[in-house]
Design a protein around this motif. Structure first.
Motif, PDB file in Angstrom:
ATOM      1  N   PRO A 175      -6.087   6.755  -2.894  1.00 46.52           N
ATOM      2  CA  PRO A 175      -6.825   6.292  -0.474  1.00 46.52           C
ATOM      3  C   PRO A 175      -7.963   5.427  -1.173  1.00 46.52           C
ATOM      4  N   ALA A 176      -9.520   5.774  -1.751  1.00 44.64           N
ATOM      5  CA  ALA A 176     -10.614   5.207  -2.254  1.00 44.64           C
ATOM      6  C   ALA A 176     -10.464   3.828  -2.856  1.00 44.64           C
ATOM      7  N   GLY A 177      -9.628   3.615  -3.732  1.00 43.98           N
ATOM      8  CA  GLY A 177      -9.248   2.502  -3.978  1.00 43.98           C
ATOM      9  C   GLY A 177      -8.511   1.439  -3.130  1.00 43.98           C
ATOM     10  N   VAL A 178      -7.401   2.187  -2.607  1.00 53.51           N
ATOM     11  CA  VAL A 178      -6.946   1.021  -1.451  1.00 53.51           C
ATOM     12  C   VAL A 178      -8.424   0.928   0.152  1.00 53.51           C
ATOM     13  N   TRP A 179      -9.035   1.709   0.277  1.00 50.28           N
ATOM     14  CA  TRP A 179     -10.419   0.873   1.047  1.00 50.28           C
ATOM     15  C   TRP A 179     -11.109  -0.127   0.380  1.00 50.28           C
ATOM     16  N   VAL A 180     -11.698   0.040  -1.174  1.00 50.75           N
ATOM     17  CA  VAL A 180     -12.387  -0.855  -1.808  1.00 50.75           C
ATOM     18  C   VAL A 180     -11.365  -2.356  -1.320  1.00 50.75           C
ATOM     19  N   TYR A 181     -10.060  -2.488  -1.329  1.00 49.17           N
ATOM     20  CA  TYR A 181      -9.524  -3.379  -2.173  1.00 49.17           C
ATOM     21  C   TYR A 181      -9.850  -4.023  -0.240  1.00 49.17           C
ATOM     22  N   ALA A 182      -9.029  -2.877   0.699  1.00 52.10           N
ATOM     23  CA  ALA A 182      -8.819  -3.861   2.195  1.00 52.10           C
ATOM     24  C   ALA A 182     -10.350  -4.503   1.767  1.00 52.10           C
ATOM     25  N   VAL A 183     -11.650  -3.711   1.842  1.00 58.30           N
ATOM     26  CA  VAL A 183     -12.524  -4.765   1.992  1.00 58.30           C
ATOM     27  C   VAL A 183     -12.644  -5.353   1.206  1.00 58.30           C
ATOM     28  N   CYS A 184     -12.795  -5.017   0.558  1.00 61.89           N
ATOM     29  CA  CYS A 184     -13.347  -7.007  -0.472  1.00 61.89           C
ATOM     30  C   CYS A 184     -12.216  -7.665   0.163  1.00 61.89           C
ATOM     31  N   SER A 203       1.266   6.607   3.429  1.00 61.12           N
ATOM     32  CA  SER A 203       1.886   6.988   4.528  1.00 61.12           C
ATOM     33  C   SER A 203       1.844   5.117   5.529  1.00 61.12           C
ATOM     34  N   HIS A 204       2.844   5.321   5.908  1.00 62.55           N
ATOM     35  CA  HIS A 204       3.420   3.851   7.207  1.00 62.55           C
ATOM     36  C   HIS A 204       2.268   3.392   7.509  1.00 62.55           C
ATOM     37  N   ALA A 205       2.179   5.006   8.363  1.00 62.73           N
ATOM     38  CA  ALA A 205       0.532   5.161   9.188  1.00 62.73           C
ATOM     39  C   ALA A 205      -0.693   4.308   8.661  1.00 62.73           C
ATOM     40  N   TYR A 206      -1.231   5.325   7.592  1.00 61.95           N
ATOM     41  CA  TYR A 206      -2.176   4.857   6.581  1.00 61.95           C
ATOM     42  C   TYR A 206      -1.934   3.687   7.024  1.00 61.95           C
ATOM     43  N   ALA A 207      -0.946   2.540   5.548  1.00 61.22           N
ATOM     44  CA  ALA A 207      -1.189   1.524   5.395  1.00 61.22           C
ATOM     45  C   ALA A 207      -1.175   0.198   6.513  1.00 61.22           C
ATOM     46  N   ILE A 262       0.807  -1.419  -0.044  1.00 63.92           N
ATOM     47  CA  ILE A 262      -0.237  -0.004   0.078  1.00 63.92           C
ATOM     48  C   ILE A 262       0.930   1.313   0.122  1.00 63.92           C
ATOM     49  N   MET A 263       2.100   1.052   0.479  1.00 65.01           N
ATOM     50  CA  MET A 263       2.957   2.234   0.676  1.00 65.01           C
ATOM     51  C   MET A 263       3.084   2.753  -0.680  1.00 65.01           C
TER      52      MET A 263
END
Length: 419
Positions: A320-329, A265-269, A259-260
């Protein structure tokens, strides 16, 4: 005393939830957080650091059959107590790391102990307490794995950022001692008959099966391990549960740096890792319930298929929105694998040899996860990118689906057909 109106097995489920919380949150979800700090402190490359988790997974997998036999002989409670003591000590010892060989050695010892209070003993214990709602009970208990990632991984990330990774390992060790030991000692009981009860649904426990005599009971309760291990169906399922965990762990154990690489960022990831684990809890509940009511092959298809889509989506997203879609799915579908693995044994071959067969399949799960974790680090070191690894993992999921369907339907796969 527990409320007599509540079946005591549900207290067992709660205790198993807490054990899975520690097993996963401390055992492997947090490892991704340590990759970058350890790389910076010692200068070890990511392939070398990733090999640590591969050793952890391989050792844990090889210990699966061992734990299965120990549980059959001594019962889950004794095995869990001994392993909780050892796991806490091993976490503290990791904080003393100065050399790579020491890191590998202590993580191998950590795997041998942590896995003794993880999926294999928990699943064996719940199979002893539940019959009709075994899938639901297993799903609820294994939500602890997701809760460990959701709550413990971000906490470890925060402690690591403020006080360093060594302090994090000491705190994790103390948590294992303070939570796991009293839970196992005061709540866990090996069998319902120890409290004058019978399993939920009126079925016979795994221990009762082992003690049952007569050909009728033997045939009704499942197939012997030696016979199952000679069937094509078993090895198709073994392959399936090697490839899917290979892909899953190859992504999960590198998710923070993955994700980084999208610019976060590392915190976000780290927060995204917690979300992935948390949503996995819903997946565990959902797939456990699905396994109770849907054809097993279609549950597998949904579980692995959603992970393929998630991996391909991660390859293309840069927002960021795409990262959240990935994380949920990915989190939701990933939650199904760890639930379906123990349930597949009962669905296909009954409970007569449950512990041994689950232990062998756990070897597939562990070796697959170890392979994927190491391959991700190796591909990154060779190419400077995770993209080729993600394409490989998408293909692995496809082959896993094909292998599972090649095993046939549960009722037929447990029959006498062999190589």
């Amino acid at each position: 005393m527990p409320d007599a109106k509540i079946f005591y097995g549900w207290y067992i489920v709660g205790a198993c939830f807490l054990l899975c919380f520690l097993f996963a949150g401390a055992g492997f979800y947090s490892f991704s957080i340590f990759i970058e700090p350890i790389e910076k402190q010692f200068g070890w490359n990511r392939a070398a650091i990733s090999l640590t988790m591969s050793i952890y997974l391989v050792t844990g997998g090889l210990m699966g059959p061992v734990h299965g036999r120990l549980i059959g002989r001594f019962g889950p409670r004794r095995v869990m107590l001994v392993c909780a003591v050892g796991a806490g000590a091993c976490f503290v010892l990791v904080s003393l790391t100065r050399w790579l060989w020491y890191f590998y050695l202590v993580y191998a010892l950590l795997a041998a102990t942590v896995c003794g209070m993880g999926v294999v003993p928990v699943s064996s214990l719940l199979s002893n307490w539940f019959d009709r709602r075994r899938g639901t009970a297993t799903g609820i208990a294994l939500v602890g794995i997701s809760a460990g990632g959701l709550l413990l991984a971000p906490m470890v990330g925060l402690v690591t950022a403020v006080w360093g990774w060594q302090t994090s390992f000491v705190i994790i060790g103390l948590m294992v001692w303070c939570i796991a030991l009293p839970v196992v000692f005061f709540v866990i009981r090996d069998r319902p008959d120890q409290l004058g009860l019978v399993p939920e649904g009126g079925g016979r426990s795994v221990y009762g099966q082992a003690e049952a005599g007569g050909q009728t009971d033997f045939q009704a309760l499942g197939r012997p391990a030696g016979e199952v291990l000679r069937t094509r169906a078993f090895w198709c399922i073994f392959l399936s549960f090697f490839l899917a965990p290979m892909a899953q762990m190859g992504v999960l154990q590198h998710q923070v740096p993955l994700i980084m690489d999208t610019g976060m960022s590392h915190a976000y990831a780290s927060v995204a890792l917690g979300v992935t684990a948390g949503v996995g809890g819903l997946g565990k509940l959902s797939f456990g319930k699905m396994a109770d009511i849907w054809p097993f092959q279609y549950v597998i298809l949904l579980c692995f298929g959603l992970q393929i889509l998630s991996v391909l989506f991660l390859l293309t997203t840069q927002t960021p929105a795409g990262v959240w879609v990935y994380a949920v799915c990915f989190g939701f579908s990933m939650g199904g694998v760890i639930v379906l693995l123990p349930l597949v044994v009962g669905h296909f071959w009954g409970l007569l040899s449950y512990g041994v067969l689950l232990g062998v399949l756990w070897v597939a799960n562990a070796f697959g996860g170890a392979t994927g974790t190491f391959v991700s680090g190796l591909v990154y070191d060779w190419t400077g990118s995770y993209n080729n690894a993600l394409y490989l993992f998408a293909a692995a999921y496809l082959v896993a689906i094909a292998a599972f369907f090649a095993a046939g339907r549960p009722g037929r796969a447990s029959g006498p057909a062999s190589f």
